[in-house]
Structure formats: C-alpha cells, structure tokens
Design a protein around this motif. Structure first.
Motif, short mmCIF file in Angstrom:
data_model
loop_
_atom_site.label_atom_id
_atom_site.label_comp_id
_atom_site.label_asym_id
_atom_site.label_seq_id
_atom_site.Cartn_x
_atom_site.Cartn_y
_atom_site.Cartn_z
N TRP A 99 0.85 -1.20 0.00
CA TRP A 99 0.00 0.00 0.00
C TRP A 99 0.88 1.25 0.00
CZ3 TRP A 99 -5.44 -0.27 0.27
CH2 TRP A 99 -6.09 0.97 0.31
N ASP A 100 0.65 2.13 -0.95
CA ASP A 100 1.42 3.37 -1.05
C ASP A 100 0.51 4.49 -1.53
OD1 ASP A 100 3.22 5.43 -1.40
OD2 ASP A 100 4.23 4.51 -3.13
N ASP A 101 0.18 5.40 -0.63
CA ASP A 101 -0.69 6.52 -0.99
C ASP A 101 0.05 7.64 -1.72
OD1 ASP A 101 -3.15 5.60 -0.10
OD2 ASP A 101 -2.83 6.30 1.96
N PHE A 102 1.36 7.55 -1.80
CA PHE A 102 2.15 8.66 -2.37
C PHE A 102 2.56 8.41 -3.82
CE2 PHE A 102 2.52 8.92 2.20
CZ PHE A 102 2.33 10.27 2.44
N LYS A 103 2.75 7.14 -4.18
CA LYS A 103 3.03 6.76 -5.58
C LYS A 103 4.18 7.57 -6.18
CE LYS A 103 -0.57 3.92 -5.94
NZ LYS A 103 -1.21 4.10 -4.62
N GLY A 104 5.19 7.86 -5.39
CA GLY A 104 6.37 8.56 -5.89
C GLY A 104 6.21 10.05 -6.09
N VAL A 105 5.08 10.62 -5.74
CA VAL A 105 4.85 12.06 -5.92
C VAL A 105 5.68 12.84 -4.90
CG1 VAL A 105 3.15 13.92 -5.77
CG2 VAL A 105 2.57 11.74 -6.88
N ASP A 106 6.41 13.85 -5.35
CA ASP A 106 7.23 14.69 -4.48
C ASP A 106 6.32 15.66 -3.72
OD1 ASP A 106 9.11 16.21 -3.21
OD2 ASP A 106 10.11 16.94 -5.03
N VAL A 107 6.30 15.57 -2.40
CA VAL A 107 5.44 16.45 -1.60
C VAL A 107 6.25 17.44 -0.77
CG1 VAL A 107 3.56 14.77 -1.49
CG2 VAL A 107 5.31 14.77 0.30
N LYS A 108 7.52 17.60 -1.09
CA LYS A 108 8.35 18.55 -0.35
C LYS A 108 7.78 19.95 -0.45
CE LYS A 108 12.72 16.02 -0.72
NZ LYS A 108 14.09 16.03 -1.29
N GLY A 109 7.68 20.61 0.69
CA GLY A 109 7.19 21.99 0.73
C GLY A 109 5.70 22.14 0.56
N LYS A 110 4.96 21.02 0.50
CA LYS A 110 3.52 21.09 0.30
C LYS A 110 2.77 20.80 1.60
CE LYS A 110 3.98 19.74 -4.55
NZ LYS A 110 3.65 18.76 -5.60
N MET A 111 1.51 21.23 1.64
CA MET A 111 0.62 20.91 2.76
C MET A 111 -0.20 19.69 2.36
SD MET A 111 1.03 22.98 5.39
CE MET A 111 -0.48 22.66 6.29
N LEU A 112 -0.13 18.65 3.18
CA LEU A 112 -0.84 17.42 2.89
C LEU A 112 -2.21 17.42 3.56
CD1 LEU A 112 2.05 14.82 3.38
CD2 LEU A 112 1.55 16.29 1.42
N VAL A 113 -3.22 17.12 2.82
CA VAL A 113 -4.57 16.92 3.36
C VAL A 113 -4.74 15.42 3.54
CG1 VAL A 113 -7.04 17.23 3.01
CG2 VAL A 113 -5.42 19.00 2.26
N VAL A 114 -5.03 14.98 4.78
CA VAL A 114 -4.98 13.56 5.13
C VAL A 114 -6.24 13.16 5.89
CG1 VAL A 114 -3.66 11.79 6.35
CG2 VAL A 114 -2.46 13.69 5.29
N LEU A 115 -6.70 11.96 5.65
CA LEU A 115 -7.83 11.39 6.39
C LEU A 115 -7.31 10.64 7.62
CD1 LEU A 115 -9.69 9.91 3.30
CD2 LEU A 115 -10.31 12.00 4.54
N VAL A 116 -8.08 10.67 8.69
CA VAL A 116 -7.69 9.97 9.91
C VAL A 116 -8.19 8.52 9.87
CG1 VAL A 116 -9.72 10.56 11.30
CG2 VAL A 116 -7.49 10.23 12.41
N ASN A 117 -7.52 7.66 10.62
CA ASN A 117 -7.79 6.22 10.71
C ASN A 117 -7.24 5.51 9.47
OD1 ASN A 117 -8.99 3.63 11.55
ND2 ASN A 117 -10.27 4.88 12.87
N ASP A 118 -7.62 4.25 9.29
CA ASP A 118 -7.12 3.41 8.20
C ASP A 118 -8.09 3.41 7.01
OD1 ASP A 118 -4.80 2.42 9.51
OD2 ASP A 118 -6.05 1.04 10.65
N PRO A 119 -7.61 3.00 5.83
CA PRO A 119 -8.50 2.88 4.68
C PRO A 119 -9.65 1.90 4.89
CG PRO A 119 -6.22 2.88 3.96
CD PRO A 119 -6.19 2.79 5.46
N ASP A 120 -9.51 0.97 5.86
CA ASP A 120 -10.55 -0.03 6.10
C ASP A 120 -11.68 0.47 7.00
OD1 ASP A 120 -8.85 -1.64 4.75
OD2 ASP A 120 -8.58 -3.12 6.32
N PHE A 121 -11.51 1.63 7.62
CA PHE A 121 -12.41 2.01 8.70
C PHE A 121 -13.88 1.99 8.30
CE2 PHE A 121 -14.99 5.27 10.76
CZ PHE A 121 -15.01 4.75 12.05
N GLU A 122 -14.20 2.60 7.17
CA GLU A 122 -15.61 2.75 6.82
C GLU A 122 -16.25 1.45 6.36
OE1 GLU A 122 -16.58 6.03 4.40
OE2 GLU A 122 -15.85 7.50 5.85
N THR A 123 -15.51 0.62 5.65
CA THR A 123 -16.09 -0.62 5.12
C THR A 123 -15.90 -1.79 6.08
OG1 THR A 123 -14.04 -1.27 3.98
CG2 THR A 123 -15.59 0.15 2.78
#
Length: 547
Positions: free
Chosen positions: A146-170
């Motif tokens: 599992w990789d939510d970043f897929k090689g994207v460079d996020v240096k200097g950026k603000m990340l918008v992130v969800l709390v808990n795990d991807p499994d939580f809702e299902t």
C-alpha cells in the motif's frame, strides 16, 4: 499459547483470596486531591506538576516504598528527570489562511482549525501559499503493498490527510478491518509527512474515525505542545501540524471541482494516487520554544531473591492543565477519570505491595508524565529504563478506572495476544469475570496508552480496562456511560470527581491486578508475545540478559 506462569493450579481462587482489601476511601481521597482545582489540571512543567509529583512521592514514602528514580549524590531519588521540548504559539490569534480558487479564507484557531505549536525548535513559522495535495490516508505500508504517495514529491507542500485506516468505513480490506493499525493514528500521519519533507499536514476531523469530537481535538492541540528531546535532525515533525473541520475540507475539495466523499472513497483502494488541489495554505506566527524538565515518579519494593528483575505497574499523572474556558467559564482541565483514577490505583497497589509479603522480584510503581502530549514520559523511560528492559518481566498500565460499579468482564486496549493477557484471563475466570475483546478497536487504544513504548521494544505490556458489562445495567448501560463520557467530559473541564461514583468495580480490578503482579513477581517465568506478534522478535533478542 503456552502458560507463562507456573501451573493453572497456582492461579486458583485461593490465590485470589489472598489479595488485600483495597480501600475505596483512600481511592476517593487520592482522586479528589489530584483532580482538585488546587492541582490546576496537572500540566507538565507547571505549578500543578510540582504539587502532583510531591504528593505522589509523599504517598509512596508513607506507604514504605523505596525511591527508584535518578541517582543523586549516591542515593536514589523519587524522580526520573524527563527533558522535554515545549512549544507554544505566542499569538492568541495566529494568522492562518486558506486560499481557495484565488479567494482568501482566514482560519480561526480552535474553530475551523486546531494548529499545534511546532516541535521543530523554531521560533517563527512562515508558510507562504504552500500548495495543498490530498494524499488519502497518508500511508506507506510496503508489507501491505500500500502506497498513498506513488512517488509524488510532496516537499514543501501541505498534505490533506484522512484519519484512521482505509478499512475504517467498510470494515474490510488490507488493514484488518475496523481495528486501527498504527498507520491510522494521527501521530503516524505527522511522522510520514516529516519523512517526506512536507511543509505540514491538515488532518480532516470526522468524529467516528477519530473516535472523539472536535472539542477534544481543540483542547488537546491548541495549548502547549511537548516532545522528548531528540538527538540529530528533527525529522519527526513538520512546521505545521493541524486538524481541520470536515466543513473546511469539503470547501477545499469543492473549490477544486471535486466531491469530498467521492475522493475519500477512492482513497480506500490500493490504486489511489495523490490529488493536487486548487488551494494553498499560508501561516505566520511566533513560537515560544524551550527545553524544560518534567518528571516521572518512581518507587519500588525491592525483590528478596531477584532484585534486578522487575514487574512494573504504571499510570500517567498528567492532564491538560489550564486552557481555554468551556461554556461555563471553567478553565481547569481536572482530569479526574483521565487519569487521577489510574494514579490512585497505582498508589493503592503500592501500599499493598509495600505492606508485604515481599516478593522475590522487585515491583516498580511508575507514574509517568506527558502522556497527554504523546506518551512522552513512558517513551523516555523505555529509552532510559531504571531497570533493564530485558529484565522487565511485564508492564501493567492503568489509564482510567471503573467509576460505575462492578463489571462481569474486563478488557485491554487493543487486540494484542500475549502471555500477560492469558494469565489475567485465568485469574478473572476464577472470579466469574470474562475477557472481552476491546469493544472499540477502531479507536486505536493500543497506541494511545503508556504501555505502547514498552510493547514496541518487546516488553510484554497491557493497558487494563475494567470492562463494559456492568453488574448494574449490563453492556447497554456501560456503553452509554462510556459514550457520554467521551462526548461531554473527555479532555474537557467537565472531567471532575463526582460523589455519585461507585468505586466497587475499581476495588475488584485492583484485586485482580494485584494477584497478577504477585504471581509474576514470585515466579521464574518470562511472559512473551504470541508467535505471530510484531513484538515477539524484540523480546526474544533480550533473552540472553535473563540468564
């Protein structure tokens, strides 16, 4: 799992009957004292800390314990010094602005956003239109592919992130269903962002996956922040770590031509890729940053035959101190349940063990600081133990206590499998109490209590919970009271002592925990984790220390 004590016959009703009678009067006195306004919410590095640790040391000394803290002038003291970095935002209204599709939207601290003071040591934070990028749950878990970043460079950026795990809702997927993994914890989200050089993180608050409401987020994050003093580059934190309200997140996605719920759904699949948003974040404020010294309090009963081996009982003495007023104008976060109750239980156990009979192994009573700031006192102890971790038999942590009467069950935080739990389950069965799995594994309780810094280093450790199946009212009443506490009192000034409390459940719990500790302290057994536990290897590596 193999038995970790002697034989089941030793874990009999007779053994339990030898537990002393624990006093609800003493428990009440300790809880009322520690959670009184005079102790100012027991904030680390405040006058409230001074009063708290002095009170704990006096009680330990009066009980007949020996000091087990740092050595000064050739003698042990009652205290272990814990150096911490403390940071607070100077400005009462720090400047924070979202720019959505070219339109500036100021954010109010505590209302739309809960910005933590930076734990990077810097004196000023300036962020100028850092682009926002949605990175789903912000997880990089190679073992789960599992990789939510897929090689994207996020240096200097603000990340918008969800709390808990991807499994939580299902409740289904690669992260074990509803039970939160460490990847779901907000602490992990911040750590991963720092490793990738991001400017900061905006965690989207939603009550169910967070397991608490916005008031808890606000009260926990807008006061002074602490961290253990670390060596080398400070890669654990970004300059801007914050939570935002769900409505703000919806506005951000809408300005980008996106639907928040639809994008959240995409983030629950392995194929998710980061999504650049048509939004930016700016901030500008001064920071007070300094290194202070807080304290763990440590007393022990020295073992008669194996004094270098220790059973540890722990509880955190701290709470949130003095903060923003609630609707009634109350500014003192007394922390009666969280965790004056656990600290009072620690003292009662200390009195019982000090009274005797003396055990073969030492028993350490550890009241730790700064749990509310990230398990920092226990983290410091685990990195700088007063007894070697390889010779630490096990850790029994108490974070909160039963205040609604006796229960038919008990539980622990999380779903870990270990010998300590097996032993505790056998003892409880002799009292017609059953083990119930953590009823709310999605809350990530295993990673939120002071046993965790020990566990991740291999030491068998549990955080005990008195259970939710009340003798008077059953599970329905137990769950209702728990939900009401989280909603109305947890991390709020309303967490105060009440004369309506029924501490008979706490009495029962202490008998159970006392017998568990006594059996451990008088055996030659070394509890361990299950064979499939991620903590097993670390424990096995220390086996040589015990020969």
């Amino acid at each position: 799992m193999k038995k970790t004590l002697l034989v089941l016959a030793l874990l009999s009703t007779a053994a339990i009957a030898q537990a002393p009678q624990f006093s609800t009067d003493r428990l009440t006195q300790d809880i009322r004292t520690l959670s009184s306004d005079a102790f100012e919410g027991r904030g680390p590095a405040t006058p409230g800390e001074d009063k708290t640790i002095a009170y704990l040391a006096r009680q330990m000394q009066a009980a007949g314990l020996q000091p087990a803290g740092d050595t000064e002038a050739g003698k042990r003291t009652w205290y272990q010094k814990v150096p911490l970095l403390r940071a607070s935002i100077k400005d009462s209204a720090p400047r924070m602005v979202l720019t959505l599709d070219g339109k500036a939207m100021p954010l109010t601290q505590g209302e739309q956003i809960a910005m933590r003071a930076p734990l990077t040591g810097q004196a000023h934070v300036t962020i100028d239109n850092a682009p926002l990028v949605f990175v789903g749950y912000g997880v990089d878990a190679p073992e789960r592919k599992w990789d939510d970043f897929k090689g994207v460079d996020v240096k200097g950026k603000m990340l918008v992130v969800l709390v808990n795990d991807p499994d939580f809702e299902t409740g289904q997927g690669d992260f074990g269903g509803k039970a939160m993994t460490y990847y779901g914890r907000w602490t992990y989200k911040y750590e991963e962002a720092a490793r990738r050089g991001a400017a900061g993180v905006l965690i989207v608050h939603e009550t169910d996956p967070a397991s608490y409401g916005w008031n808890t987020v606000k009260n926990s994050n807008t006061n002074a922040m602490f961290d253990v003093v670390r060596k080398g580059p400070k890669a654990e934190h970004t300059p801007a770590e914050a939570w935002i309200q769900r409505d703000e997140a919806i506005a951000i996605f809408k300005a980008s031509g996106l639907d928040f719920e639809a994008e959240k759904k995409k983030a629950q699949s392995r194929g998710f890729r980061p999504v650049p948003l048509k939004a930016s974040f700016s901030a500008d404020y001064d920071v007070n940053s300094e290194v202070i010294t807080s304290h763990n309090v440590a007393g022990m009963v020295k073992g008669s035959s194996h004094p270098d081996e220790a059973v540890v009982y722990s509880a955190h003495w701290d709470h949130l101190g003095v903060g923003e007023p609630d609707a009634k104008g109350d500014r003192i976060y007394n922390g009666a349940v969280d965790n004056a109750t656990g600290t009072a239980q620690l003292l009662e156990l200390a009195r019982a063990f000090a009274k005797g009979p003396k055990s073969e192994r030492s028993v350490l009573f550890l009241a730790v600081t700064a749990e509310e700031k990230g398990l920092l006192g226990s983290e410091y102890y685990a990195a700088n133990p007063l007894f070697p971790l390889g010779k630490t038999v096990g850790v029994i942590n108490m974070d909160g206590g039963s205040i609604a009467g006796a229960t038919k069950n008990f539980t622990i935080s999380g779903s870990a499998k270990l010998g300590l739990l097996d032993d505790l389950t056998k003892l409880a069965a002799a009292e017609d109490r059953s083990y119930a799995p953590d009823p709310h594994p999605e809350a990530g309780g295993f990673y939120r209590s002071d046993h965790f810094p020990f566990a991740k280093r291999g030491v068998p450790a549990i955080s005990f919970d008195g259970g939710n199946d009340l003798v008077n009212g059953g599970i329905a009443r137990g769950e209702a009271l728990g939900k009401a506490y989280v909603k109305d009192r947890y991390h709020q000034p309303a967490d105060e002592w009440s004369p309506d409390w029924d501490l008979t459940g706490m009495q029962n719990d202490l008998g159970l925990l006392y017998t568990l500790g006594q059996n451990l302290a008088n055996s030659r057994e070394w509890p361990n984790w299950s064979m499939d536990s991620e903590f097993r290897a670390a424990r096995d590596k220390t086996a040589a220390e015990r020969k």
